[in-house]
Design a protein around this motif. Structure first.
Motif, PDB file in Angstrom:
ATOM      1  N   CYS A 221      42.920  42.245  38.648  1.00 23.68           N
ATOM      2  CA  CYS A 221      42.473  40.907  39.092  1.00 23.68           C
ATOM      3  C   CYS A 221      42.570  39.855  38.002  1.00 23.68           C
ATOM      4  O   CYS A 221      42.457  38.661  38.296  1.00 23.68           O
ATOM      5  N   GLY A 222      42.745  40.274  36.737  1.00 24.54           N
ATOM      6  CA  GLY A 222      42.837  39.290  35.649  1.00 24.54           C
ATOM      7  C   GLY A 222      41.595  38.427  35.579  1.00 24.54           C
ATOM      8  O   GLY A 222      40.462  38.915  35.639  1.00 24.54           O
ATOM      9  N   THR A 223      41.822  37.124  35.467  1.00 20.79           N
ATOM     10  CA  THR A 223      40.704  36.172  35.354  1.00 20.79           C
ATOM     11  C   THR A 223      40.109  35.798  36.711  1.00 20.79           C
ATOM     12  O   THR A 223      39.242  34.937  36.788  1.00 20.79           O
ATOM     13  N   GLY A 224      40.635  36.386  37.785  1.00 21.58           N
ATOM     14  CA  GLY A 224      40.124  36.064  39.113  1.00 21.58           C
ATOM     15  C   GLY A 224      40.820  34.876  39.750  1.00 21.58           C
ATOM     16  O   GLY A 224      40.318  34.282  40.700  1.00 21.58           O
ATOM     17  N   ARG A 225      42.011  34.575  39.248  1.00 25.50           N
ATOM     18  CA  ARG A 225      42.789  33.443  39.770  1.00 25.50           C
ATOM     19  C   ARG A 225      42.936  33.526  41.299  1.00 25.50           C
ATOM     20  O   ARG A 225      42.801  32.519  41.998  1.00 25.50           O
ATOM     21  N   ILE A 226      43.183  34.729  41.820  1.00 27.01           N
ATOM     22  CA  ILE A 226      43.335  34.923  43.264  1.00 27.01           C
ATOM     23  C   ILE A 226      41.999  35.345  43.880  1.00 27.01           C
ATOM     24  O   ILE A 226      41.649  34.918  44.991  1.00 27.01           O
TER      25      ILE A 226
ATOM     26  N   PHE B 146      46.290  31.983  29.081  1.00 30.54           N
ATOM     27  CA  PHE B 146      47.342  31.480  29.970  1.00 30.54           C
ATOM     28  C   PHE B 146      46.958  31.725  31.436  1.00 30.54           C
ATOM     29  O   PHE B 146      47.044  30.818  32.269  1.00 30.54           O
ATOM     30  N   TYR B 147      46.489  32.943  31.744  1.00 30.98           N
ATOM     31  CA  TYR B 147      46.106  33.226  33.137  1.00 30.98           C
ATOM     32  C   TYR B 147      44.906  32.401  33.562  1.00 30.98           C
ATOM     33  O   TYR B 147      44.741  32.083  34.736  1.00 30.98           O
ATOM     34  N   ASP B 148      44.076  32.020  32.585  1.00 30.14           N
ATOM     35  CA  ASP B 148      42.913  31.201  32.899  1.00 30.14           C
ATOM     36  C   ASP B 148      43.313  29.793  33.330  1.00 30.14           C
ATOM     37  O   ASP B 148      42.606  29.135  34.080  1.00 30.14           O
ATOM     38  N   LEU B 149      44.465  29.314  32.857  1.00 27.37           N
ATOM     39  CA  LEU B 149      44.877  27.959  33.248  1.00 27.37           C
ATOM     40  C   LEU B 149      45.956  27.958  34.332  1.00 27.37           C
ATOM     41  O   LEU B 149      46.296  26.906  34.872  1.00 27.37           O
ATOM     42  N   LEU B 150      46.479  29.144  34.662  1.00 25.57           N
ATOM     43  CA  LEU B 150      47.538  29.208  35.672  1.00 25.57           C
ATOM     44  C   LEU B 150      46.956  28.889  37.054  1.00 25.57           C
ATOM     45  O   LEU B 150      45.981  29.506  37.472  1.00 25.57           O
ATOM     46  N   PRO B 151      47.532  27.909  37.761  1.00 26.55           N
ATOM     47  CA  PRO B 151      46.987  27.593  39.083  1.00 26.55           C
ATOM     48  C   PRO B 151      47.381  28.642  40.125  1.00 26.55           C
ATOM     49  O   PRO B 151      48.306  29.420  39.902  1.00 26.55           O
ATOM     50  N   VAL B 152      46.655  28.652  41.246  1.00 28.36           N
ATOM     51  CA  VAL B 152      47.079  29.532  42.339  1.00 28.36           C
ATOM     52  C   VAL B 152      48.359  28.960  42.943  1.00 28.36           C
ATOM     53  O   VAL B 152      48.616  27.764  42.879  1.00 28.36           O
ATOM     54  N   MET B 153      49.170  29.852  43.507  1.00 28.13           N
ATOM     55  CA  MET B 153      50.442  29.435  44.114  1.00 28.13           C
ATOM     56  C   MET B 153      50.499  29.935  45.549  1.00 28.13           C
ATOM     57  O   MET B 153      51.470  30.559  45.968  1.00 28.13           O
TER      58      MET B 153
ATOM     59  N   ALA C  86      38.540  41.248  28.298  1.00 31.70           N
ATOM     60  CA  ALA C  86      38.675  39.812  28.019  1.00 31.70           C
ATOM     61  C   ALA C  86      39.031  39.046  29.296  1.00 31.70           C
ATOM     62  O   ALA C  86      38.561  37.923  29.512  1.00 31.70           O
ATOM     63  N   MET C  87      39.881  39.632  30.127  1.00 38.74           N
ATOM     64  CA  MET C  87      40.182  38.995  31.417  1.00 38.74           C
ATOM     65  C   MET C  87      38.904  38.927  32.258  1.00 38.74           C
ATOM     66  O   MET C  87      38.549  37.870  32.802  1.00 38.74           O
ATOM     67  N   LEU C  88      38.207  40.054  32.369  1.00 38.51           N
ATOM     68  CA  LEU C  88      37.032  40.119  33.247  1.00 38.51           C
ATOM     69  C   LEU C  88      35.910  39.200  32.763  1.00 38.51           C
ATOM     70  O   LEU C  88      35.098  38.736  33.576  1.00 38.51           O
ATOM     71  N   ALA C  89      35.876  38.909  31.467  1.00 41.18           N
ATOM     72  CA  ALA C  89      34.836  38.014  30.950  1.00 41.18           C
ATOM     73  C   ALA C  89      34.950  36.624  31.569  1.00 41.18           C
ATOM     74  O   ALA C  89      33.983  35.872  31.617  1.00 41.18           O
ATOM     75  N   ARG C  90      36.157  36.287  32.071  1.00 39.50           N
ATOM     76  CA  ARG C  90      36.360  34.962  32.682  1.00 39.50           C
ATOM     77  C   ARG C  90      35.864  34.906  34.119  1.00 39.50           C
ATOM     78  O   ARG C  90      35.919  33.865  34.753  1.00 39.50           O
ATOM     79  N   LEU C  91      35.466  36.055  34.695  1.00 39.12           N
ATOM     80  CA  LEU C  91      34.893  35.998  36.048  1.00 39.12           C
ATOM     81  C   LEU C  91      33.590  36.767  36.082  1.00 39.12           C
ATOM     82  O   LEU C  91      33.344  37.562  36.979  1.00 39.12           O
ATOM     83  N   SER C  92      32.748  36.450  35.102  1.00 35.16           N
ATOM     84  CA  SER C  92      31.502  37.199  34.934  1.00 35.16           C
ATOM     85  C   SER C  92      30.522  36.952  36.077  1.00 35.16           C
ATOM     86  O   SER C  92      29.544  37.679  36.224  1.00 35.16           O
ATOM     87  N   ASP C  93      30.770  35.937  36.893  1.00 36.46           N
ATOM     88  CA  ASP C  93      29.875  35.665  38.020  1.00 36.46           C
ATOM     89  C   ASP C  93      30.243  36.480  39.267  1.00 36.46           C
ATOM     90  O   ASP C  93      29.558  36.396  40.282  1.00 36.46           O
TER      91      ASP C  93
ATOM     92  N   HIS D 288      34.797  36.246  51.459  1.00 36.58           N
ATOM     93  CA  HIS D 288      35.029  37.685  51.365  1.00 36.58           C
ATOM     94  C   HIS D 288      34.146  38.289  50.272  1.00 36.58           C
ATOM     95  O   HIS D 288      34.164  37.779  49.140  1.00 36.58           O
ATOM     96  N   PRO D 289      33.406  39.356  50.576  1.00 35.71           N
ATOM     97  CA  PRO D 289      32.782  40.100  49.475  1.00 35.71           C
ATOM     98  C   PRO D 289      33.897  40.719  48.637  1.00 35.71           C
ATOM     99  O   PRO D 289      34.803  41.349  49.197  1.00 35.71           O
ATOM    100  N   VAL D 290      33.875  40.528  47.338  1.00 34.06           N
ATOM    101  CA  VAL D 290      35.007  40.970  46.510  1.00 34.06           C
ATOM    102  C   VAL D 290      34.537  41.876  45.372  1.00 34.06           C
ATOM    103  O   VAL D 290      33.377  41.820  44.945  1.00 34.06           O
ATOM    104  N   LEU D 291      35.474  42.677  44.895  1.00 34.72           N
ATOM    105  CA  LEU D 291      35.296  43.427  43.659  1.00 34.72           C
ATOM    106  C   LEU D 291      36.628  43.385  42.926  1.00 34.72           C
ATOM    107  O   LEU D 291      37.679  43.648  43.526  1.00 34.72           O
ATOM    108  N   GLY D 292      36.580  43.050  41.659  1.00 33.03           N
ATOM    109  CA  GLY D 292      37.802  42.979  40.863  1.00 33.03           C
ATOM    110  C   GLY D 292      37.851  44.120  39.861  1.00 33.03           C
ATOM    111  O   GLY D 292      36.841  44.461  39.244  1.00 33.03           O
ATOM    112  N   VAL D 293      39.033  44.699  39.718  1.00 36.55           N
ATOM    113  CA  VAL D 293      39.246  45.765  38.732  1.00 36.55           C
ATOM    114  C   VAL D 293      40.330  45.333  37.764  1.00 36.55           C
ATOM    115  O   VAL D 293      41.369  44.803  38.187  1.00 36.55           O
ATOM    116  N   ASP D 294      40.068  45.546  36.479  1.00 37.15           N
ATOM    117  CA  ASP D 294      41.088  45.252  35.473  1.00 37.15           C
ATOM    118  C   ASP D 294      40.768  46.088  34.244  1.00 37.15           C
ATOM    119  O   ASP D 294      39.607  46.411  33.986  1.00 37.15           O
TER     120      ASP D 294
END
Ligand SMILES: C[S@@+](CC[C@H](N)C(=O)[O-])C[C@H]1O[C@@H](n2cnc3c(N)ncnc32)[C@H](O)[C@@H]1O
Length: 222
Positions: free
Chosen positions: A49-54, A21-28, A73-80, A63-69
């Motif tokens: 950070c979930g799937t990295g939607r934001i 669901f978070y993978d298909l949720l658009p940014v708002m 399974a969420m992080l696998a969607r932003l493996s790049d 921005h250089p970024v780092l996501g924590v979750d």
């Protein structure tokens, strides 16, 4: 006590969020609010950070970024993008960032967890840096009722609303095409005095509101 749970297709995180669901949720509008509030090129740590939607659009803004979750399974969607799989409360990265982002109303957790989240924000924000927070609209707590809303092809059915003292427990079904996810969660309101006290005990101070509806604000090191 309240429980977070989720059900539906694909993996569900410990707090009940559905990865698909978070993978298909658009940014708002979230990336624009954050990007507009911080210096160009500022490094950003997003907690939860979930799937990295934001986070992904923020990386695309330069921005250089780092996501924590806590959810692999969420992080696998932003493996790049660089990520750390960890619990926010106990995070100790031994480095600081220009911006720490606590979005997605995670701050409306129970008061003990909220204070732990703020401590993590303080440990990871650079001197002169900023913590950007998204909270639930304070008006929501008194007004949310069962009902149905259609947005961006997502039908949200608020199935159950229970008020337990100041806390609000909600069960929502999300329908997208022929898929349905259920998410049960709670939200704790934060009044102004509580927020100021929790910021102070975390070593932070209120900075400014970013939006008129009071949902986005910034804090800095005290
Ligand atoms: C509502 S989702 C939001 C994800 C993303 N920020 C967004 O808006 O798309 C919340 C995310 O925070 C993560 N999360 C919740 N509590 C956490 C905790 N205590 N430590 C680490 N991650 C957590 C969940 O696994 C989930 O991916």
């Amino acid at each position: 006590m309240s429980a977070h749970y989720g059900s539906g297709p694909g993996e569900i995180t410990p707090d009940g969020c559905a990865v698909e669901f978070y993978d298909l949720l658009p940014v708002m509008g979230e990336p624009e609010i954050v990007h507009g509030a911080v210096p160009a090129g500022a490094s950003i740590l997003e907690l939860g950070c979930g799937t990295g939607r934001i986070l992904r659009p923020l990386a695309e803004y330069g921005h250089p970024v780092l996501g924590v979750d806590e959810s692999p399974a969420m992080l696998a969607r932003l493996s790049d993008l660089p990520t750390v799989c960890a619990q926010i409360e106990s995070l100790e990265l031994d480095r600081v960032f220009d911006v720490v982002l606590l979005a997605s109303t995670l701050i409306n957790a129970d008061p003990e967890q909220r204070r732990a989240f703020l401590g993590t924000c303080r440990r990871h924000v650079a001197p002169g840096g900023v913590v950007v927070v998204q909270q639930t609209d304070p008006n929501w707590f008194g007004t949310v009722e069962p009902g149905e809303h259609l947005h961006d092809g997502i039908r949200r059915v608020i199935r159950q609303v229970r008020r337990a003292g100041r806390r609000v427990d909600v069960v929502v079904d999300y329908h997208v095409g022929d898929r349905t996810w259920t998410h049960a969660f709670d939200r704790h309101p934060i009044d102004q005095d509580e927020l100021m006290a929790d910021l102070a005990s975390a070593g932070l101070r209120f900075d400014r509101l970013l939006t008129d509806d009071h949902t986005w604000f910034t804090t800095r090191r005290a």
